[in-house]
Design a protein around this motif. Structure first.
Motif, PDB file in Angstrom:
ATOM      1  N   ASP A 275       0.818  -1.214   0.000  1.00 34.28           N
ATOM      2  CA  ASP A 275       0.000   0.000   0.000  1.00 34.28           C
ATOM      3  C   ASP A 275       0.856   1.270   0.000  1.00 34.28           C
ATOM      4  O   ASP A 275       0.507   2.262  -0.647  1.00 34.28           O
ATOM      5  CB  ASP A 275      -0.963  -0.009   1.187  1.00 34.28           C
ATOM      6  CG  ASP A 275      -1.979  -1.140   1.073  1.00 34.28           C
ATOM      7  OD1 ASP A 275      -2.351  -1.489  -0.067  1.00 34.28           O
ATOM      8  OD2 ASP A 275      -2.384  -1.684   2.115  1.00 34.28           O
ATOM      9  N   SER A 276       1.976   1.235   0.713  1.00 31.31           N
ATOM     10  CA  SER A 276       2.871   2.402   0.682  1.00 31.31           C
ATOM     11  C   SER A 276       3.987   2.225  -0.357  1.00 31.31           C
ATOM     12  O   SER A 276       4.807   3.118  -0.542  1.00 31.31           O
ATOM     13  CB  SER A 276       3.491   2.628   2.062  1.00 31.31           C
ATOM     14  OG  SER A 276       4.318   1.541   2.415  1.00 31.31           O
ATOM     15  N   ARG A 277       3.989   1.067  -1.020  1.00 30.69           N
ATOM     16  CA  ARG A 277       4.971   0.772  -2.079  1.00 30.69           C
ATOM     17  C   ARG A 277       6.401   0.922  -1.575  1.00 30.69           C
ATOM     18  O   ARG A 277       7.233   1.554  -2.234  1.00 30.69           O
ATOM     19  CB  ARG A 277       4.733   1.650  -3.307  1.00 30.69           C
ATOM     20  CG  ARG A 277       3.358   1.495  -3.912  1.00 30.69           C
ATOM     21  CD  ARG A 277       3.256   2.159  -5.266  1.00 30.69           C
ATOM     22  NE  ARG A 277       1.911   2.036  -5.820  1.00 30.69           N
ATOM     23  CZ  ARG A 277       1.564   2.374  -7.051  1.00 30.69           C
ATOM     24  NH1 ARG A 277       2.484   2.865  -7.880  1.00 30.69           N
ATOM     25  NH2 ARG A 277       0.338   2.244  -7.478  1.00 30.69           N
ATOM     26  N   GLN A 278       6.674   0.363  -0.411  1.00 33.61           N
ATOM     27  CA  GLN A 278       8.048   0.464   0.083  1.00 33.61           C
ATOM     28  C   GLN A 278       8.517  -0.839   0.724  1.00 33.61           C
ATOM     29  O   GLN A 278       7.713  -1.663   1.167  1.00 33.61           O
ATOM     30  CB  GLN A 278       8.187   1.624   1.068  1.00 33.61           C
ATOM     31  CG  GLN A 278       7.240   1.625   2.235  1.00 33.61           C
ATOM     32  CD  GLN A 278       7.445   2.841   3.121  1.00 33.61           C
ATOM     33  OE1 GLN A 278       8.561   3.279   3.343  1.00 33.61           O
ATOM     34  NE2 GLN A 278       6.360   3.392   3.646  1.00 33.61           N
ATOM     35  N   LYS A 279       9.843  -0.981   0.696  1.00 31.93           N
ATOM     36  CA  LYS A 279      10.470  -2.120   1.351  1.00 31.93           C
ATOM     37  C   LYS A 279      10.523  -1.843   2.848  1.00 31.93           C
ATOM     38  O   LYS A 279      10.880  -0.749   3.276  1.00 31.93           O
ATOM     39  CB  LYS A 279      11.880  -2.337   0.801  1.00 31.93           C
ATOM     40  CG  LYS A 279      12.564  -3.583   1.347  1.00 31.93           C
ATOM     41  CD  LYS A 279      14.031  -3.637   0.949  1.00 31.93           C
ATOM     42  CE  LYS A 279      14.198  -3.928  -0.522  1.00 31.93           C
ATOM     43  NZ  LYS A 279      15.633  -4.125  -0.890  1.00 31.93           N
ATOM     44  N   LEU A 280      10.175  -2.849   3.644  1.00 26.46           N
ATOM     45  CA  LEU A 280      10.204  -2.700   5.096  1.00 26.46           C
ATOM     46  C   LEU A 280      11.530  -3.165   5.679  1.00 26.46           C
ATOM     47  O   LEU A 280      12.103  -2.517   6.541  1.00 26.46           O
ATOM     48  CB  LEU A 280       9.060  -3.499   5.726  1.00 26.46           C
ATOM     49  CG  LEU A 280       7.648  -3.074   5.299  1.00 26.46           C
ATOM     50  CD1 LEU A 280       6.613  -4.022   5.880  1.00 26.46           C
ATOM     51  CD2 LEU A 280       7.375  -1.646   5.731  1.00 26.46           C
ATOM     52  N   LYS A 281      12.040  -4.300   5.185  1.00 24.57           N
ATOM     53  CA  LYS A 281      13.312  -4.799   5.705  1.00 24.57           C
ATOM     54  C   LYS A 281      13.879  -5.863   4.771  1.00 24.57           C
ATOM     55  O   LYS A 281      13.146  -6.676   4.219  1.00 24.57           O
ATOM     56  CB  LYS A 281      13.125  -5.404   7.102  1.00 24.57           C
ATOM     57  CG  LYS A 281      14.439  -5.833   7.743  1.00 24.57           C
ATOM     58  CD  LYS A 281      14.355  -5.924   9.239  1.00 24.57           C
ATOM     59  CE  LYS A 281      15.715  -6.234   9.835  1.00 24.57           C
ATOM     60  NZ  LYS A 281      15.704  -6.304  11.289  1.00 24.57           N
ATOM     61  N   THR A 282      15.218  -5.851   4.598  1.00 25.79           N
ATOM     62  CA  THR A 282      15.938  -6.898   3.869  1.00 25.79           C
ATOM     63  C   THR A 282      16.778  -7.676   4.865  1.00 25.79           C
ATOM     64  O   THR A 282      17.358  -7.093   5.787  1.00 25.79           O
ATOM     65  CB  THR A 282      16.862  -6.296   2.795  1.00 25.79           C
ATOM     66  OG1 THR A 282      16.082  -5.507   1.903  1.00 25.79           O
ATOM     67  CG2 THR A 282      17.550  -7.391   1.992  1.00 25.79           C
ATOM     68  N   ASP A 334       9.080  -5.329  12.001  1.00 25.65           N
ATOM     69  CA  ASP A 334       9.595  -5.594  10.653  1.00 25.65           C
ATOM     70  C   ASP A 334       8.478  -5.789   9.626  1.00 25.65           C
ATOM     71  O   ASP A 334       8.713  -5.661   8.425  1.00 25.65           O
ATOM     72  CB  ASP A 334      10.476  -6.843  10.663  1.00 25.65           C
ATOM     73  CG  ASP A 334      11.763  -6.649  11.441  1.00 25.65           C
ATOM     74  OD1 ASP A 334      12.124  -5.482  11.692  1.00 25.65           O
ATOM     75  OD2 ASP A 334      12.381  -7.662  11.803  1.00 25.65           O
ATOM     76  N   VAL A 335       7.279  -6.138  10.099  1.00 27.39           N
ATOM     77  CA  VAL A 335       6.190  -6.467   9.166  1.00 27.39           C
ATOM     78  C   VAL A 335       5.010  -5.503   9.229  1.00 27.39           C
ATOM     79  O   VAL A 335       4.101  -5.602   8.430  1.00 27.39           O
ATOM     80  CB  VAL A 335       5.662  -7.903   9.398  1.00 27.39           C
ATOM     81  CG1 VAL A 335       6.685  -8.930   8.953  1.00 27.39           C
ATOM     82  CG2 VAL A 335       5.277  -8.132  10.844  1.00 27.39           C
ATOM     83  N   LYS A 336       5.054  -4.571  10.182  1.00 25.48           N
ATOM     84  CA  LYS A 336       3.966  -3.585  10.258  1.00 25.48           C
ATOM     85  C   LYS A 336       4.046  -2.593   9.108  1.00 25.48           C
ATOM     86  O   LYS A 336       5.146  -2.158   8.747  1.00 25.48           O
ATOM     87  CB  LYS A 336       4.068  -2.815  11.582  1.00 25.48           C
ATOM     88  CG  LYS A 336       3.388  -3.467  12.755  1.00 25.48           C
ATOM     89  CD  LYS A 336       3.450  -2.548  13.945  1.00 25.48           C
ATOM     90  CE  LYS A 336       2.730  -3.148  15.153  1.00 25.48           C
ATOM     91  NZ  LYS A 336       2.884  -2.281  16.341  1.00 25.48           N
ATOM     92  N   PRO A 337       2.911  -2.211   8.525  1.00 23.47           N
ATOM     93  CA  PRO A 337       2.948  -1.179   7.487  1.00 23.47           C
ATOM     94  C   PRO A 337       3.493   0.129   8.041  1.00 23.47           C
ATOM     95  O   PRO A 337       3.290   0.451   9.201  1.00 23.47           O
ATOM     96  CB  PRO A 337       1.466  -1.021   7.097  1.00 23.47           C
ATOM     97  CG  PRO A 337       0.796  -2.244   7.597  1.00 23.47           C
ATOM     98  CD  PRO A 337       1.560  -2.703   8.794  1.00 23.47           C
ATOM     99  N   LYS A 338       4.214   0.857   7.194  1.00 23.21           N
ATOM    100  CA  LYS A 338       4.730   2.164   7.575  1.00 23.21           C
ATOM    101  C   LYS A 338       3.804   3.260   7.036  1.00 23.21           C
ATOM    102  O   LYS A 338       3.153   3.087   6.013  1.00 23.21           O
ATOM    103  CB  LYS A 338       6.133   2.368   6.982  1.00 23.21           C
ATOM    104  CG  LYS A 338       7.150   1.327   7.424  1.00 23.21           C
ATOM    105  CD  LYS A 338       7.644   1.600   8.843  1.00 23.21           C
ATOM    106  CE  LYS A 338       8.866   0.772   9.170  1.00 23.21           C
ATOM    107  NZ  LYS A 338       8.632  -0.656   9.351  1.00 23.21           N
ATOM    108  N   LYS A 339       3.762   4.381   7.723  1.00 20.26           N
ATOM    109  CA  LYS A 339       2.968   5.504   7.236  1.00 20.26           C
ATOM    110  C   LYS A 339       3.567   6.007   5.930  1.00 20.26           C
ATOM    111  O   LYS A 339       4.775   6.021   5.754  1.00 20.26           O
ATOM    112  CB  LYS A 339       2.933   6.614   8.265  1.00 20.26           C
ATOM    113  CG  LYS A 339       2.109   6.264   9.495  1.00 20.26           C
ATOM    114  CD  LYS A 339       2.038   7.436  10.464  1.00 20.26           C
ATOM    115  CE  LYS A 339       1.207   7.062  11.674  1.00 20.26           C
ATOM    116  NZ  LYS A 339       1.146   8.160  12.665  1.00 20.26           N
TER     117      LYS A 339
END
Length: 340
Positions: A275-282, A334-339
């Motif tokens: 939804d925010s089109r971003q990577k959360l963690k590698t 690590d898995v929660k959506p970011k704003k």
């Protein structure tokens, strides 16, 4: 003794002895199923302390290529290169044949309409999907595909199929034999994996060329569709260094936050927010390809299979190739959506 690696992840005891084709957690308990090229399907019980116990095993007469749990967790389905679909009953410990194709069964998935008996869908290299009611010996219906089936997934009301030559067919399970969409993949290279959104209104598709596409089923949501690169090395904008691309082997959705993971032939996995089109963690590379991944029902354990995936052909199949299943304890941050 439990072995660990750089991620401090826990290794499952008594892993398959050959390539691991798919792993799946039960939706009702911390039971982990694994299908393997050694012809066997294994079930492990994951303890609260992270250790594992081998609970059951049954066999196909050829490589086992796919596994899927029924929603109530009482039955495990599997399909294999022996062209057979099987069911293992958790309560009785018995396995039996329930499906048959003209070529290897690549994927099995349960398609469960609310209030109806569960139906097993089997997708094959014989260019068909068959739907089976376990109470009868012949399929309820057979769907012809344009090419060999490579990937399939289902979350009601969707069933999505990816075949050779990049065909993608999307079915509404209220009318499961006629596709609501039949198109080419939005990705330019061969389809490797398909995974339906937990909300049942779209899917993610991964290719052999280190790309993932997010696709909504309803054309009115087409503006939300996008694709992105992942599982690549080199090729930075400031250098002329060539880019090495790796297959995206597995995509899975977190059962609580609905973020997702990708894992690939480069031996890495990453968490993403569509939804925010971003990577959360590698996460660090594990040294060998990751062939399959899954979350447990609460999203607290992420399992990944470290196993050669034939991305380098026969030459890459070394005698020392690893086959192991690792358990990663998921940090909620690590898995929660970011704003946005």
């Amino acid at each position: 003794m439990i072995k660990t690696q750089t991620l401090q992840d826990t290794e499952v005891n008594h892993p398959p002895t050959d390539g691991i084709s798919e792993i799946q957690f039960s939706p009702q308990a911390d039971l982990l199923a694994a299908s393997s090229w050694d012809n066997n399907v294994r079930i492990y019980e994951i303890q609260t302390n992270g250790s594992s116990v081998a609970k059951a095993m049954y066999s196909h007469t050829g490589p086992a290529l796919s596994v899927a749990w029924s929603k109530d967790g009482t039955k495990l389905a599997s399909g294999g290169a022996d062209k057979v679909g099987m069911i293992f009953d958790i309560t009785t410990g018995q396995s039996s044949q329930v499906a048959q194709h003209e070529a290897p069964i690549k994927v099995v998935r349960w398609v469960e309409q609310p209030g109806t008996s569960p139906i097993l869908a089997t997708g094959s290299w014989d260019k068909t999907v068959k739907y089976w009611d376990l109470r009868q010996q012949t399929p309820i219906s057979t769907v012809a595909l344009p090419e060999r089936l490579y990937a399939m997934d289902s979350v009601f009301p969707l069933l999505v199929v990816g075949t050779a030559d990049r065909h993608v067919h999307v079915y509404n399970l209220n009318n499961p034999t006629v596709p609501i969409k039949a198109a080419s993949s939005p990705l330019k290279w061969q389809t490797r994996t398909v995974s339906c959104f937990p909300t049942g209104n779209g899917y993610a598709i991964g290719s052999i060329e280190g790309r993932v596409a997010i696709q909504y089923a309803d054309d009115r949501d087409a503006a939300k569709n996008f694709s992105f690169k992942c599982h690549r090395e080199g090729g930075t904008t400031n250098t002329r260094e060539p880019t090495t691309v790796y297959s995206v082997n597995s995509i899975n959705w977190h059962p609580v936050h609905h973020t997702f993971t990708t894992a690939g032939a480069d031996g890495s996995f990453a968490f993403w927010d569509k939804d925010s089109r971003q990577k959360l963690k590698t996460f660090p590379k594990v040294g060998s390809p990751i062939s399959s991944t899954c979350f447990n029902r609460t999203g607290t354990i992420f399992a990944y299979a470290v196993s050669y995936d034939w991305n380098k052909g026969h030459e890459g199949a070394l005698p020392q190739s690893q086959n192991k299943i690792m358990l990663h304890s998921v940090n909620d941050n690590d898995v929660k959506p970011k704003k946005r």
